[in-house]
Design a protein around this motif. Sequence first.
Motif, short mmCIF file in Angstrom:
data_model
loop_
_atom_site.label_atom_id
_atom_site.label_comp_id
_atom_site.label_asym_id
_atom_site.label_seq_id
_atom_site.Cartn_x
_atom_site.Cartn_y
_atom_site.Cartn_z
N ARG A 4 0.60 -1.64 0.40
CA ARG A 4 0.38 -0.35 -0.20
C ARG A 4 0.86 1.76 0.18
NH1 ARG A 4 -3.89 -1.61 4.74
NH2 ARG A 4 -4.26 -3.78 3.91
N PRO A 5 1.04 2.11 -1.32
CA PRO A 5 1.49 3.99 -0.85
C PRO A 5 1.65 4.16 0.38
CG PRO A 5 0.20 3.08 -2.88
CD PRO A 5 -0.28 2.09 -1.97
N GLY A 6 0.37 4.28 0.76
CA GLY A 6 0.37 5.12 2.45
C GLY A 6 1.02 4.49 3.52
N SER A 7 1.51 3.42 3.43
CA SER A 7 2.53 2.48 4.50
C SER A 7 3.80 2.22 4.17
CB SER A 7 2.34 0.95 4.22
OG SER A 7 1.09 0.84 4.57
N TRP A 8 4.80 3.72 2.90
CA TRP A 8 5.97 3.94 2.32
C TRP A 8 6.18 4.98 1.92
CZ3 TRP A 8 8.58 -1.05 2.52
CH2 TRP A 8 7.89 -2.01 3.46
N SER A 9 5.26 5.51 2.51
CA SER A 9 5.54 7.49 2.09
C SER A 9 7.08 7.54 2.70
CB SER A 9 4.49 8.32 2.78
OG SER A 9 4.43 9.80 2.87
N GLY A 10 7.53 8.50 2.25
CA GLY A 10 8.85 9.01 1.92
C GLY A 10 9.71 8.05 2.19
N VAL A 11 10.39 6.87 2.06
CA VAL A 11 10.53 5.91 2.60
C VAL A 11 12.22 5.35 1.86
CG1 VAL A 11 9.11 5.21 4.89
CG2 VAL A 11 9.62 4.03 2.66
N GLY A 12 12.12 5.74 0.77
CA GLY A 12 12.47 5.67 -0.21
C GLY A 12 14.37 5.26 -0.47
N ALA A 13 14.45 6.05 0.45
CA ALA A 13 16.71 5.74 1.05
C ALA A 13 16.37 4.80 2.06
CB ALA A 13 17.15 7.64 1.43
N ALA A 14 15.62 4.97 3.13
CA ALA A 14 15.64 3.70 4.42
C ALA A 14 15.04 2.24 3.31
CB ALA A 14 14.39 3.83 5.26
N TYR A 15 14.24 2.35 2.27
CA TYR A 15 13.81 0.90 1.84
C TYR A 15 15.26 0.59 1.08
CZ TYR A 15 11.82 -3.10 -1.32
OH TYR A 15 11.98 -3.80 -1.57
N SER A 197 22.70 -6.96 7.70
CA SER A 197 23.93 -6.75 8.20
C SER A 197 22.92 -5.84 9.34
CB SER A 197 24.44 -5.47 8.12
OG SER A 197 24.24 -4.25 7.30
N PRO A 198 23.01 -5.90 10.49
CA PRO A 198 22.69 -5.34 12.06
C PRO A 198 22.42 -3.93 11.45
CG PRO A 198 23.90 -6.62 12.65
CD PRO A 198 24.64 -6.28 11.62
N GLU A 199 23.16 -3.06 10.30
CA GLU A 199 23.28 -1.67 10.87
C GLU A 199 21.79 -1.50 9.96
OE1 GLU A 199 27.29 -2.65 11.78
OE2 GLU A 199 25.81 -3.53 10.48
N ALA A 200 21.66 -2.73 8.20
CA ALA A 200 20.72 -2.57 7.09
C ALA A 200 19.10 -2.70 7.89
CB ALA A 200 21.33 -3.10 6.42
N LEU A 201 19.22 -3.45 9.15
CA LEU A 201 17.60 -4.03 10.07
C LEU A 201 17.51 -2.31 10.80
CD1 LEU A 201 18.72 -7.24 10.88
CD2 LEU A 201 17.32 -6.67 9.21
N TRP A 202 18.36 -1.80 11.45
CA TRP A 202 17.93 -0.94 11.90
C TRP A 202 17.51 0.33 11.14
CZ3 TRP A 202 16.43 -0.76 16.60
CH2 TRP A 202 15.65 0.72 17.66
N SER A 203 18.20 0.30 10.07
CA SER A 203 17.93 1.53 9.31
C SER A 203 16.96 1.52 8.69
CB SER A 203 18.87 1.95 8.07
OG SER A 203 18.92 1.13 7.93
N SER A 204 16.29 0.32 8.71
CA SER A 204 14.97 -0.52 8.29
C SER A 204 13.91 0.64 9.59
CB SER A 204 14.69 -1.88 7.61
OG SER A 204 14.01 -2.15 8.45
N VAL A 205 14.01 -0.02 10.45
CA VAL A 205 13.16 0.97 11.93
C VAL A 205 13.38 2.38 11.94
CG1 VAL A 205 12.82 0.79 13.86
CG2 VAL A 205 13.41 -1.72 12.91
N GLU A 206 14.17 2.80 11.99
CA GLU A 206 14.45 4.06 11.94
C GLU A 206 13.82 4.93 10.92
OE1 GLU A 206 17.47 6.01 15.17
OE2 GLU A 206 18.59 4.47 13.30
N GLY A 208 11.14 4.06 9.27
CA GLY A 208 10.08 4.15 9.23
C GLY A 208 9.88 2.49 7.87
N ILE A 209 10.41 1.81 7.43
CA ILE A 209 10.04 1.04 6.75
C ILE A 209 8.61 -0.46 7.30
CG2 ILE A 209 10.67 -1.20 5.56
CD1 ILE A 209 11.68 1.63 4.14
N ALA A 210 8.17 -0.50 6.56
CA ALA A 210 6.55 -1.49 6.68
C ALA A 210 5.78 -1.30 8.99
CB ALA A 210 7.43 -2.41 6.35
N GLY A 211 5.89 -2.88 8.99
CA GLY A 211 4.60 -2.28 10.42
C GLY A 211 5.72 -1.53 11.48
N ALA A 212 7.21 -2.58 10.67
CA ALA A 212 8.04 -2.45 11.68
C ALA A 212 8.36 -0.80 12.66
CB ALA A 212 9.42 -3.79 12.23
N GLY A 213 8.86 -0.58 10.90
CA GLY A 213 9.25 0.88 11.00
C GLY A 213 7.81 2.24 11.70
#
Length: 261
Positions: A4-15, A197-206, A208-213
């Motif tokens: 869904r587009p609304g769940s991913w707004s503005g997260v291109g770089a983090a994704y 990598s732990p860094e990649a995983l943490w960057s996804s959360v910070e 705002g990626i998906a439900g976890a973010g």
Amino acid sequence: MRGRPGSWSGVGAAYASSYAELCRGTFPALQALLGTGDGRTLLDVGAGTGELAAAFAADGWAVMAREPEPSMREVAARRHPGLRAEGGALPALPERDGAYDAVVANFVLNHVPDPRAAAAELRRVARGAAVATIWTSSPSWLWAEVCDRAGLVAASGGRLPAELDFERSVDGFAAMLDEGGWPDPRVRELRWIWRASPEALWSSVEGGIAGAGAYYRALGTRDRERFRAGFEEVVAARSVDGVLPLEHVAAVGVAYLDPSR
């Protein structure tokens, strides 16, 4: 490659710095199903940052990428300047019926509000083959473990209404595609290890990626600290040589609309 587009707004770089690499796990299977392009046309729906579209272009396909989220398209334009990437989303694509020799949707149908309508739209714009994937073992299991170690209550995640949902399994996906008008859909399970990598995983959360973010961003300061501590515990428990070898499982479905296939 998502939903869904609304769940991913503005997260291109983090994704791009995190889950884009995970979603590459299906690329060899998708490319094998469709073969080399030899100039044939292909539409990548929910194309994210353009990695799959670029892979098919390298295989000789004339590719159009449709991605509703502007920040994803911005990353795609930087990474793949020769790729055509435009807006547009399921279940209402701007293409005419049978516009493309092949259509792909990587990890899209497991997120849309009406999976059968979305599957039917993919079928509508394809004249040769349609390919799609879903998670059968969602990446969210890792973040549930983080919450458990942190003493936090994990978000349950939104479920579709019963009349729209489907079983997230090989058989359930095949049945949903059939109900969405795919002729004789063939579905198989695919497993692979994402060495994250732990860094990649943490960057996804910070980021705002998906439900976890979204969950992390909604926490207060103290609970964010607890979440981070739980994450560090998971990293310590699961890391091998500095990365986390995480098994993921998907269902890969294809329908060949050309009877000769």
